[in-house]
Design a protein around this motif. Structure first.
Motif, PDB file in Angstrom:
ATOM      1  N   ARG A  97       1.904 -14.628  -7.821  1.00  6.62           N
ATOM      2  CA  ARG A  97       1.102 -15.448  -6.906  1.00  6.62           C
ATOM      3  C   ARG A  97       0.503 -14.585  -5.803  1.00  6.62           C
ATOM      4  N   ASP A  98       1.353 -13.713  -5.213  1.00  5.82           N
ATOM      5  CA  ASP A  98       0.876 -12.835  -4.146  1.00  5.82           C
ATOM      6  C   ASP A  98      -0.233 -11.911  -4.643  1.00  5.82           C
ATOM      7  N   LEU A 103      -5.713 -10.168  -4.793  1.00  8.77           N
ATOM      8  CA  LEU A 103      -6.843  -9.679  -5.580  1.00  8.77           C
ATOM      9  C   LEU A 103      -8.049 -10.595  -5.454  1.00  8.77           C
ATOM     10  N   ALA A 104      -7.809 -11.897  -5.357  1.00  9.36           N
ATOM     11  CA  ALA A 104      -8.914 -12.833  -5.166  1.00  9.36           C
ATOM     12  C   ALA A 104      -9.589 -12.588  -3.823  1.00  9.36           C
ATOM     13  N   GLY A 105      -8.804 -12.135  -2.845  1.00  8.61           N
ATOM     14  CA  GLY A 105      -9.356 -11.843  -1.515  1.00  8.61           C
ATOM     15  C   GLY A 105      -9.897 -10.434  -1.408  1.00  8.61           C
ATOM     16  N   THR A 108      -7.312  -4.338  -1.805  1.00  9.94           N
ATOM     17  CA  THR A 108      -7.076  -3.229  -2.740  1.00  9.94           C
ATOM     18  C   THR A 108      -5.668  -2.658  -2.623  1.00  9.94           C
ATOM     19  N   ASN A 109      -4.999  -2.913  -1.522  1.00  2.00           N
ATOM     20  CA  ASN A 109      -3.627  -2.406  -1.385  1.00  2.00           C
ATOM     21  C   ASN A 109      -2.720  -3.000  -2.448  1.00  2.00           C
ATOM     22  N   ILE A 110      -2.863  -4.295  -2.714  1.00  2.00           N
ATOM     23  CA  ILE A 110      -2.061  -4.947  -3.752  1.00  2.00           C
ATOM     24  C   ILE A 110      -2.446  -4.389  -5.109  1.00  2.00           C
ATOM     25  N   ALA A 111      -3.743  -4.202  -5.351  1.00  5.86           N
ATOM     26  CA  ALA A 111      -4.185  -3.639  -6.625  1.00  5.86           C
ATOM     27  C   ALA A 111      -3.622  -2.236  -6.803  1.00  5.86           C
ATOM     28  N   VAL A 114      -0.016  -2.570  -7.808  1.00  4.35           N
ATOM     29  CA  VAL A 114       0.187  -3.025  -9.182  1.00  4.35           C
ATOM     30  C   VAL A 114      -0.196  -1.951 -10.181  1.00  4.35           C
ATOM     31  N   PHE A 115      -1.386  -1.368  -9.999  1.00  5.07           N
ATOM     32  CA  PHE A 115      -1.914  -0.457 -11.005  1.00  5.07           C
ATOM     33  C   PHE A 115      -1.754   1.013 -10.637  1.00  5.07           C
ATOM     34  N   ALA A 116      -1.224   1.299  -9.479  1.00  9.09           N
ATOM     35  CA  ALA A 116      -1.034   2.662  -8.980  1.00  9.09           C
ATOM     36  C   ALA A 116      -2.363   3.407  -8.974  1.00  9.09           C
ATOM     37  N   ASP A 117      -2.430   4.571  -9.595  1.00 10.88           N
ATOM     38  CA  ASP A 117      -3.636   5.395  -9.546  1.00 10.88           C
ATOM     39  C   ASP A 117      -4.720   4.905 -10.506  1.00 10.88           C
TER      40      ASP A 117
END
Length: 139
Positions: A97-98, A103-105, A108-111, A114-117
């Motif tokens: 959910r977070d 990501l909807a907002g 990029t920190n969350i992205a 999640v996906f690292a580099d």
């Protein structure tokens, strides 16, 4: 026969093992008859049948207590596992959910978390498809 002990005629008493003792019980006559019938079918003396039944009961009682304790331990572990799985599921759902909200907002920190580099690689790859006739939200 002065000073001499008088000998008893007949069979000498049966020698008892050192680690045993005698136990006398009183039970109803109909149960005695039943025990005699079962002993006759099994081909043993009624006293031997009763002794074996008691030994089996005591032995099974100990085993059943151990089995019951083991089952209670397994139930406890099962409960702990289910609780842990519930907590893990809740954690995953909260994180998902977070991530979706972030990501909807455009966070990029969350992205990055999640996906690292790989985030930059994904964004570069997506830029190759910007000329496709889709809405921004459809990608």
């Amino acid at each position: 026969m002065t000073g001499e002990t008088k000998k008893k005629a007949g069979r000498p008493p049966k020698a008892k093992p050192a680690d045993t003792s005698e136990l006398r019980i009183t039970i109803p006559t109909h149960e005695v008859e039943y025990i005699k019938q079962v002993a006759a079918v099994k081909g043993m003396e009624p006293g031997t049948l009763v002794r074996k039944a008691i030994e089996t009961h005591v032995s099974l009682g100990d085993r059943l207590e151990k089995i019951e304790a083991d089952m209670n331990e397994v139930r406890s572990l099962h409960s702990s596992i289910l609780t842990s799985l519930d907590r893990i599921g809740e954690f995953i759902a909260r994180r998902e959910r977070d991530y979706r909200i972030a990501l909807a907002g455009g966070d990029t920190n969350i992205a990055n978390e999640v996906f690292a580099d790989d985030v930059m690689d994904v964004r570069r790859d997506l830029s190759d498809f910007e000329d496709l006739p889709f809405e921004e939200g459809d990608r």
